[in-house]
Design a protein around this motif. Structure first.
Motif, PDB file in Angstrom:
ATOM      1  N   CYS A 184       0.683  -1.163  -0.101  1.00  0.00           N
ATOM      2  CA  CYS A 184      -0.389   0.345   0.328  1.00  0.00           C
ATOM      3  C   CYS A 184       0.904   0.917  -0.072  1.00  0.00           C
ATOM      4  O   CYS A 184       1.982   1.217   0.609  1.00  0.00           O
ATOM      5  CB  CYS A 184      -0.803   0.251   0.872  1.00  0.00           C
ATOM      6  SG  CYS A 184      -2.006   1.402   1.368  1.00  0.00           S
ATOM      7  N   CYS A 187       0.324   3.324   3.532  1.00  0.00           N
ATOM      8  CA  CYS A 187       0.726   2.635   4.568  1.00  0.00           C
ATOM      9  C   CYS A 187       1.809   2.401   4.864  1.00  0.00           C
ATOM     10  O   CYS A 187       2.845   1.674   5.690  1.00  0.00           O
ATOM     11  CB  CYS A 187      -0.202   2.652   6.251  1.00  0.00           C
ATOM     12  SG  CYS A 187      -1.056   1.013   5.226  1.00  0.00           S
ATOM     13  N   CYS A 208      -6.149  -2.546   1.661  1.00  0.00           N
ATOM     14  CA  CYS A 208      -4.491  -2.841   2.581  1.00  0.00           C
ATOM     15  C   CYS A 208      -6.308  -2.754   4.068  1.00  0.00           C
ATOM     16  O   CYS A 208      -7.162  -1.837   3.850  1.00  0.00           O
ATOM     17  CB  CYS A 208      -4.437  -1.064   2.523  1.00  0.00           C
ATOM     18  SG  CYS A 208      -4.148  -1.071   4.436  1.00  0.00           S
ATOM     19  N   CYS A 218      -5.935   1.935   7.368  1.00  0.00           N
ATOM     20  CA  CYS A 218      -5.499   2.916   6.588  1.00  0.00           C
ATOM     21  C   CYS A 218      -7.030   3.295   5.529  1.00  0.00           C
ATOM     22  O   CYS A 218      -7.146   2.617   5.197  1.00  0.00           O
ATOM     23  CB  CYS A 218      -4.192   1.837   5.789  1.00  0.00           C
ATOM     24  SG  CYS A 218      -3.796   2.616   4.612  1.00  0.00           S
ATOM     25  N   GLN A 220      -6.755   3.655   1.840  1.00  0.00           N
ATOM     26  CA  GLN A 220      -6.609   3.229   0.794  1.00  0.00           C
ATOM     27  C   GLN A 220      -7.727   2.514   0.737  1.00  0.00           C
ATOM     28  O   GLN A 220      -8.479   1.441   1.091  1.00  0.00           O
ATOM     29  CB  GLN A 220      -4.772   2.089   0.611  1.00  0.00           C
ATOM     30  CG  GLN A 220      -4.732   1.286  -0.604  1.00  0.00           C
ATOM     31  CD  GLN A 220      -4.385   2.837  -1.752  1.00  0.00           C
ATOM     32  OE1 GLN A 220      -4.746   3.139  -2.357  1.00  0.00           O
ATOM     33  NE2 GLN A 220      -2.674   2.763  -1.122  1.00  0.00           N
TER      34      GLN A 220
HETATM   35 ZN   LIG Z   1      -2.589   0.944   3.760  1.00  0.00          ZN
END
Ligand SMILES: [Zn+2]
Length: 377
Positions: A184, A187, A208, A218, A220
């Protein structure tokens, strides 16, 4: 020659005192007395008896950690769960301002003090520099304090930790083409693959699932791993445009510089953490007053926070860096990859093809689409 005798004697005396103190500590430890400063969670130090005692409330939390870990919960999941419930971490506000972390949980789990032992002499001072002592040379004796986990539980914990270290993820969940390769961009953690079931069949998605120690996830956005995805990736991997080729050397250099910087910052962080530990020890031993402790801790904590922020930045930058080794190497490997990919019959073969060529693929999904950065081996 002139000597500053005063200073020399002062130093000798100081050394003597230190030596006696150390001997006193060792002798105390051999008798099963607590001589190590602040004891680990859930114990508390009783100055009157010079023993450590179990704190009943903390014990409940500690037992929960052991039980949950043995039942299969990860250290990170345990830490997040404790933070969500606002359970105070072992050192509130000072050494652990983010609350529980998976490292805190891990350290508690492997600690042998909880088995009823007292361990002394893990490090020693060799001509002014602290050194780590081999495990077989540690002084480990049965203490007077109450054990809070059994030997069987300890064995189970160690077995699980060893298992997690040895067995790679792909063996646990089955190999997919991108197993262990997709990271990712936000992170820096490895992305996970989830199977989705629909009326029209099922498909894989990449997402993620990382959550920071404070519990925030996170952000994403995941994506379906369909033919279009693999086609785009194949294109990305096999076609290196001119501009990319020109960037190879420059990026390589940047990457190495960044890596060196990151290592340096991590070293500084370790030193700062050690300095904090040392201060606490001095305070516990009554060598510095509380006010001085908090003044100096405050300074160190500030440095520590700054370093941690810088390291996080470095890591994020490193994770999203594209690093090509040499143009010829990459071109040759790409041909090999094409060959393997075209002949691959199952996801495991496809994974091998990717692994031949690629160190990692950094995934970044934005509003305007998906960006994949490839870090070649
Ligand atoms: Zn992430």
């Amino acid at each position: 020659m002139l000597f500053d005798f005063q200073a020399v004697f002062a130093k000798m005396e100081y050394k003597m005192i230190k030596k006696r103190m150390r001997q006193g500590k060792v002798a105390g430890a051999k008798k099963g007395m607590w001589t190590n400063g602040s004891p680990p969670y859930p114990y508390i130090y009783n100055r009157a008896t010079k023993q450590i005692e179990v704190d009943a409330d903390k014990l409940k939390i500690y037992r929960e950690i052991v039980d949950k870990y043995i039942l299969g919960m990860s250290t990170l999941e345990i830490a997040i769960n404790l933070n969500r419930r606002c359970i105070a971490p072992p050192y509130v506000g000072k050494r652990n301002k983010y609350g529980w972390s998976h490292v805190t949980v891990h350290r508690l789990l492997i600690n042998e003090i909880h088995l009823g032992y007292i361990i002394y002499g893990k490090s020693r001072n060799h001509r002014g520099t602290p050194q780590l002592v081999d495990k077989e040379d540690w002084i480990k004796v049965k203490g007077e304090h109450e054990p809070v986990k059994t030997e069987e539980e300890h064995e189970q914990i160690l077995a699980r930790i060893a298992q997690n270290a040895i067995i790679p993820r792909k063996c646990r969940v089955g190999t997919l083409p991108l197993s262990g390769l997709l990271y990712c961009s936000k992170c820096g953690r490895r992305m996970q693959f989830k199977r989705r079931e629909t009326k029209n069949g099922s498909y894989w998605t990449a997402m993620c699932v990382y959550a920071y120690p404070d519990g925030t996830k996170c952000d994403q956005v995941g994506r379906k791993l369909d033919d279009a995805f693999y086609k785009a990736l194949y294109q990305k991997i096999t076609k290196i445009d001119e501009q990319t080729l020109e960037l190879v050397d420059e990026i390589n250099e940047q990457y190495q510089e960044l890596q060196a910087l990151c290592e340096m910052k991590q070293k500084e962080l370790a030193q700062t953490e050690q300095a904090i530990e040392n201060l606490f020890e001095l305070y516990e031993d009554g060598k510095i007053p509380k006010q001085r402790l908090s003044d100096r801790i405050a300074g160190h904590e500030k440095t520590k926070a700054e370093l941690e922020a810088e390291i996080e930045k470095c890591k994020t930058a490193l994770a999203s860096q594209v690093n090509l080794v040499t143009v010829e190497m990459v071109k040759r490997r790409i041909d090999e990859f094409k060959n393997l990919w075209l002949n691959a019959t199952d996801p495991s073969d496809q994974n091998s093809a990717f692994r031949l060529l690629i160190e990692r693929i950094v995934y970044d999904r934005k509003d305007d689409g998906l960006r994949l950065d490839v870090l070649y081996k």
